[in-house]
Structures are given as C-alpha cells and as structure tokens.
Design a protein around this motif. Structure first.
Motif, PDB file in Angstrom:
ATOM      1  N   PHE A  22     -16.095  -4.088   8.597  1.00 34.05           N
ATOM      2  CA  PHE A  22     -16.609  -3.357   7.446  1.00 34.05           C
ATOM      3  C   PHE A  22     -15.518  -3.073   6.416  1.00 34.05           C
ATOM      4  N   LEU A  23     -14.293  -2.869   6.863  1.00 30.52           N
ATOM      5  CA  LEU A  23     -13.178  -2.688   5.928  1.00 30.52           C
ATOM      6  C   LEU A  23     -12.969  -3.950   5.096  1.00 30.52           C
ATOM      7  N   ALA A  24     -13.155  -5.116   5.742  1.00 33.70           N
ATOM      8  CA  ALA A  24     -12.985  -6.391   5.021  1.00 33.70           C
ATOM      9  C   ALA A  24     -14.023  -6.558   3.916  1.00 33.70           C
ATOM     10  N   GLN A  25     -15.155  -5.839   4.062  1.00 31.95           N
ATOM     11  CA  GLN A  25     -16.201  -5.879   3.031  1.00 31.95           C
ATOM     12  C   GLN A  25     -15.928  -4.858   1.925  1.00 31.95           C
ATOM     13  N   GLY A  26     -14.854  -4.097   2.075  1.00 36.91           N
ATOM     14  CA  GLY A  26     -14.533  -3.084   1.080  1.00 36.91           C
ATOM     15  C   GLY A  26     -15.338  -1.805   1.248  1.00 36.91           C
ATOM     16  N   LEU A  27     -15.956  -1.646   2.423  1.00 37.28           N
ATOM     17  CA  LEU A  27     -16.785  -0.463   2.664  1.00 37.28           C
ATOM     18  C   LEU A  27     -15.913   0.693   3.156  1.00 37.28           C
ATOM     19  N   SER A  28     -16.448   1.900   3.012  1.00 39.09           N
ATOM     20  CA  SER A  28     -15.743   3.098   3.468  1.00 39.09           C
ATOM     21  C   SER A  28     -16.003   3.262   4.966  1.00 39.09           C
ATOM     22  N   VAL A  29     -14.913   3.315   5.743  1.00 43.55           N
ATOM     23  CA  VAL A  29     -15.029   3.409   7.205  1.00 43.55           C
ATOM     24  C   VAL A  29     -14.336   4.671   7.696  1.00 43.55           C
ATOM     25  N   ILE A  30     -15.053   5.431   8.518  1.00 40.05           N
ATOM     26  CA  ILE A  30     -14.477   6.566   9.231  1.00 40.05           C
ATOM     27  C   ILE A  30     -14.496   6.231  10.713  1.00 40.05           C
ATOM     28  N   GLY A  31     -13.355   6.359  11.370  1.00 40.43           N
ATOM     29  CA  GLY A  31     -13.292   6.034  12.790  1.00 40.43           C
ATOM     30  C   GLY A  31     -12.778   7.198  13.607  1.00 40.43           C
ATOM     31  N   THR A  32     -13.249   7.304  14.842  1.00 38.32           N
ATOM     32  CA  THR A  32     -12.658   8.274  15.782  1.00 38.32           C
ATOM     33  C   THR A  32     -11.912   7.493  16.847  1.00 38.32           C
ATOM     34  N   TYR A  33     -10.858   8.096  17.363  1.00 46.84           N
ATOM     35  CA  TYR A  33     -10.093   7.437  18.424  1.00 46.84           C
ATOM     36  C   TYR A  33      -9.558   8.478  19.386  1.00 46.84           C
ATOM     37  N   ARG A  34      -9.291   8.026  20.620  1.00 45.55           N
ATOM     38  CA  ARG A  34      -8.678   8.921  21.609  1.00 45.55           C
ATOM     39  C   ARG A  34      -7.206   8.579  21.770  1.00 45.55           C
ATOM     40  N   SER A  35      -6.891   7.375  22.214  1.00 44.18           N
ATOM     41  CA  SER A  35      -5.486   6.961  22.342  1.00 44.18           C
ATOM     42  C   SER A  35      -5.002   6.359  21.030  1.00 44.18           C
ATOM     43  N   HIS A  36      -3.722   6.623  20.695  1.00 48.80           N
ATOM     44  CA  HIS A  36      -3.165   6.107  19.437  1.00 48.80           C
ATOM     45  C   HIS A  36      -2.478   4.776  19.713  1.00 48.80           C
ATOM     46  N   TYR A  37      -3.138   3.670  19.365  1.00 49.91           N
ATOM     47  CA  TYR A  37      -2.570   2.326  19.477  1.00 49.91           C
ATOM     48  C   TYR A  37      -2.057   1.904  18.102  1.00 49.91           C
ATOM     49  N   PRO A  38      -1.259   0.843  18.025  1.00 47.73           N
ATOM     50  CA  PRO A  38      -0.856   0.291  16.711  1.00 47.73           C
ATOM     51  C   PRO A  38      -2.053  -0.055  15.845  1.00 47.73           C
TER      52      PRO A  38
END
Ligand SMILES: NC(=O)C1=CN([C@@H]2O[C@H](COP(=O)(O)OP(=O)(O)OC[C@H]3O[C@@H](n4cnc5c(N)ncnc54)[C@H](OP(=O)(O)O)[C@@H]3O)[C@@H](O)[C@H]2O)C=CC1
Ligand SMILES: Nc1nc2c(c(=O)[nH]1)N=C([C@H](O)[C@@H](O)CO)CN2
Length: 248
Positions: A22-38
């Motif tokens: 979705f980011l590649a489409q230029g859309l606004s993305v909100i994500g949640t995460y637990r572990s912090h990966y690169p």
C-alpha cells in the motif's frame, strides 16, 4: 493525504508485505508492531506511521486505541497480527504446567490477540470507518485474517484455531452492524509462508495436505486483500486461500 489503511503486525512476513504494497501505491499506512526489526525503520522511511503495541499488554492496547481514535477517517483495518501458539503438552507428573504456558494462559493469549484486540478496535473506530467510505456503499473495509483451521480445527493448535473461529464469527456480526458503508470479510489462509524452523519433513507433510501442494507466498494474500478493497459488494464472507485442502 488519503484516509489511512491500518495494518496490525507489520514487522515481518505478510503484515510487512501488505504495508509495503500500500505504501508503494502512495497510500497512507498506519502499522502496529511488537518487536522492532529493521523492517520497522524501513517502513518509517517509506512514510508509514508506526505504533509499538504488545497486544498482551492492556495498557499498551488502550494507548493504541486512544491514538487511533484521534483519526477522523479510516479507509481500512486489516487485522493481521497473530501469535501461533501450540497447545501445551501436559505430562502425568505436571498435569497443569507445560514448558512455556499453562492451558489457561495459552487460551487467554490466543483470545487476546485474535479476538479481544480486533473487537475493541472495530468498536472504537466505527465512526472513522463509516466516515472513510465518504458516503459510498461498501467503500471502507475491515479484514480479519483468520486461518483454514478455523473451519477444520487443529489437533496441536486447539486454542489458536478456536480463537480464529471466533475472529471469523466477528466478521459476520460486524458485517451486519457496519453496513452499508463498511464491508467486513475474513481471509482464511492455509500454507502461505513456512517458518525458518520448519524442516523438510514438516514442509513435505504440510504441502501434501492440499490439492495444490505449494507454499503460496505473500502475493496470494496481497491480491485478495486488494480485491476486497476494490469491491463494493462483497461482505460478510470468508475467503479461503488454501490450495483446495478441504477436498484432499
Ligand atoms: N504464514 C502462513 O502460512 C499462515 C498465516 N496465517 C495468518 O496470516 C497472518 C500473517 O501470518 P504471518 O505473517 O505468517 O504471521 P507471523 O506469525 O509471521 O507474524 C505475525 C505478526 O504479529 C505480531 N504479533 C504476534 N503476537 C503479537 C502480540 N501479542 N502483540 C502484537 N503483535 C503481535 C508478530 O510480532 P512479533 O514479530 O513481535 O512476534 C508479527 O509481526 C496471521 O494472522 C496468521 O495467523 C494463517 C495461516 C497460514
Ligand atoms: N501467526 C501465525 N499463524 C500461522 C502461521 C504463522 O507462521 N504465524 N503459520 C501457519 C502455518 O503455515 C500452517 O498453516 C501450516 O503449517 C498457520 N498460522
């Protein structure tokens, strides 16, 4: 800025692939995460808004809800976050303890991540989801990513399967509650991605369970998510991505 697509569990694998799509489409993305990966830093660089949240921590969950409730519109919520916990193996000498978690803890965790948090988010963000449709029928979405075992059961992941079945039942309820602006659908995958620890024997055994013996890959999920977002008429249904396992 477009109305955001919220994806839970974007740190790796399917959630990460969905966020990138979705980011590649230029859309606004909100994500949640637990572990912090690169991958989290990469998604930030690509413009995603990211919230750390361990769904097993009620205080963190409430903080996440409070933040997301500040939004005025939401295009979609994709409930992807999941913990694939096996049932504890109990022994005669330790009938209620297992190596990691007791049965009650496994069930509580499965219901928390697969049912309680999606339930709370869907209720808290109803107004934003309806607004995200801009007055058009079926123009915003909730997608619950369940599992083929929600309909079939599992001998080694009973609590996991039961929680995924409950997640699908919420699809039925929220589809009726949030129509006509919001569509609500389940996606029930079977064999999408193996894990690093899956040995060859396990992989061969698992692939043999389907008419189409293959590791399907992220694109099968991404393409189905995109189809559902593009639809203005499909709601309240489960969409299996399982290689015909039910016929084997
Ligand atoms: N991969 C497959 O073949 C299949 C997948 N599915 C379903 O598809 C979805 C994506 O699968 P996949 O990418 O393999 O999933 P993974 O298990 O690889 O990743 C799940 C994500 O959810 C996060 N998560 C787990 N527990 C919590 C928690 N307590 N709080 C917040 N986040 C959490 C994980 O974070 P962390 O990295 O910190 O653990 C991870 O980012 C899941 O819902 C899964 O059940 C269904 C059938 C088959
Ligand atoms: N949260 C997760 N759920 C599931 C996973 C996973 O890796 N993370 N993997 C599967 C398996 O692919 C299974 O479908 C076949 O072994 C199921 N759910």
């Amino acid at each position: 800025m477009t109305s955001p697509i919220i994806i839970t569990g974007v740190g790796k694998r399917i959630g990460y692939a969905l966020a990138k799509h979705f980011l590649a489409q230029g859309l606004s993305v909100i994500g949640t995460y637990r572990s912090h990966y690169p991958s989290i830093d990469e998604l930030k660089t690509l413009g995603a808004t990211l919230y750390p949240c361990d769904f097993y921590d009620d205080i963190q969950v409430q903080s996440l809800i409070d933040e997301l409730a500040k939004l005025t519109q939401i295009r979609a919520i994709i409930h992807n976050a999941s913990d694939w916990l096996p049932d504890p193996v109990l022994t005669k000498n330790a009938p209620s303890k297992s190596a990691t978690f007791a049965p009650s803890e496994v069930l509580q965790r499965m219901m928390q991540v697969h049912v309680s948090v999606p339930y709370q988010l869907n209720l808290a963000l109803e107004a934003q989801l309806r607004a995200g449709a801009d007055g058009n029928i079926g123009a915003s979405d909730i997608i619950h990513i369940t599992d083929y075992v929600a309909e079939k059961g599992s001998q080694k992941h009973i609590a996991y399967a039961a929680s995924k079945a409950a997640l699908h039942n919420m699809t039925l309820s929220f589809a009726a509650k949030l129509a006509p602006e919001v569509k609500v659908n389940s996606i029930a995958p079977a064999m999408i991605l193996f894990n690093a620890e899956d040995d060859i024997a396990y992989q061969q055994k698992t692939l043999a369970k389907a008419l189409l013996p293959k590791e399907a890959g992220n694109e099968e999920i991404i393409d189905l998510v995109q189809y559902l977002l593009n639809s203005r008429y499909v709601t309240g249904r489960c969409h299996n991505v399982d290689g015909g396992r039910q016929l084997k």
